[in-house]
Design an enzyme around this catalytic site. Sequence first.
Site, PDB file in Angstrom:
ATOM      1  NE  ARG A 200      -5.467   5.994   4.269  1.00  0.00           N
ATOM      2  CZ  ARG A 200      -5.430   6.538   5.488  1.00  0.00           C
ATOM      3  NH1 ARG A 200      -4.394   6.284   6.284  1.00  0.00           N
ATOM      4  NH2 ARG A 200      -6.406   7.298   5.927  1.00  0.00           N
TER       5      ARG A 200
ATOM      6  CD  GLU B 142      -4.858  -0.924   6.678  1.00  0.00           C
ATOM      7  OE1 GLU B 142      -5.710  -0.357   7.393  1.00  0.00           O
ATOM      8  OE2 GLU B 142      -3.839  -0.358   6.266  1.00  0.00           O
TER       9      GLU B 142
ATOM     10  CG  HIS C 103      -4.341   2.044   9.869  1.00  0.00           C
ATOM     11  ND1 HIS C 103      -4.807   2.016   8.576  1.00  0.00           N
ATOM     12  CD2 HIS C 103      -4.136   3.361  10.143  1.00  0.00           C
ATOM     13  CE1 HIS C 103      -4.898   3.255   8.100  1.00  0.00           C
ATOM     14  NE2 HIS C 103      -4.483   4.079   9.039  1.00  0.00           N
TER      15      HIS C 103
HETATM   16  C1  DGY Z   1      -5.716   8.794   9.232  1.00  0.00           C
HETATM   17  O1  DGY Z   1      -5.685   9.750   9.992  1.00  0.00           O
HETATM   18  O2  DGY Z   1      -6.041   8.889   8.044  1.00  0.00           O
HETATM   19  C2  DGY Z   1      -5.371   7.490   9.836  1.00  0.00           C
HETATM   20  O3  DGY Z   1      -4.793   6.646   8.922  1.00  0.00           O
HETATM   21  C3  DGY Z   1      -6.576   6.880  10.443  1.00  0.00           C
HETATM   22  O4  DGY Z   1      -7.490   6.589   9.455  1.00  0.00           O
END
Ligand code: DGY
Length: 320
Positions: free
Chosen positions: A237, A266, A285
């Site tokens: 993250r 993002e 992402h």
């Molecule tokens: C997750 O699985 O949390 C990925 O980052 C997609 O949101």
Amino acid sequence: MGQATPRVFIALPLTEDQLQPLSDWEIVRRAAAGPISQEELREMLTRATGYLGSAQTRVSNELIDAAPNLRVISNFGVGFDNVDLEYARRRGIDVCNTPGVLSGAVADLTIGLMLQLARGVGDAQAMVRAGRWVKGAPPLPLGADLKGKTLSIIGMGRIGCEVAVRAQAFGMRVLYQDARPDCSPPDGACAVDFGEAVRQADYLSLHTNLTTESHHLIDAAAFGAMKPTAALINTARGPIVDQAALYEALKDNSIAAAALDVLETEPPAKDEPLLALPNVIITPHIGSATVETRDAMARLAAQNLADCLAGRPCANIVNR
Ligand code: DGY
């Protein structure tokens, strides 16, 4: 059943087959493509009993307050930092995620980014496409072998363990910090404290949840402690990294490079300073973005939602 059939709102373009576990419920699908706005989500949640949406879409406490019937938030994703878990719990709402099914895909991308940092495949390809194939001479600065290098993993859970196994297959030394009790790191990987993991890393890879404790865990002090030849990889993250401090560290070459699949904001603003730096790779992402993994996530998110609505046991509730 005596009451109106619960209405579930599916915010993502999933197939009938993927939504099969929810066949007993009234399904409302989102017509539009692309990210959903908070206004549209509020409108759709007003009458929903269940909701299935991206783990990247914020479900604020205000939205929860505007959804009096809501009983389940089923995240499509392993993350759950998009919901205030305790607030949802107090309101009687189960929050679920899709762990496990995406660990391999995220680990693959992590290794892919590490290889890209080590070997510069993207830069080499861009050079060839630009007509600059210099015969006999090294066209770009030489890359680095992964073999013998140290990978430090921050957050040794399901994904971290998958990354460790792959890195060991490349002959890397693996250190890790913060192991989850239910995960078994592969033999040969060594537990160290945070400072040691940061100091010894040739590659520092983040695989921890975003929480108040991990917010800006990798800050100016961490960059100061890293080797100047080291690189940061973040497929977890964005806010785990202090992005302003990362920019300074990359600009001043106090670390060598970074590969980021996630950012603090993002998508990034057009004038995001990191986009102008040559020593950073940014992907949008895409950690779990493979056909097989997204299919498995869809089925698991639908099953979680159906189980919670029906009052069946569900192993993937994260706020009880
Ligand atoms: C997750 O699985 O949390 C990925 O980052 C997609 O949101």
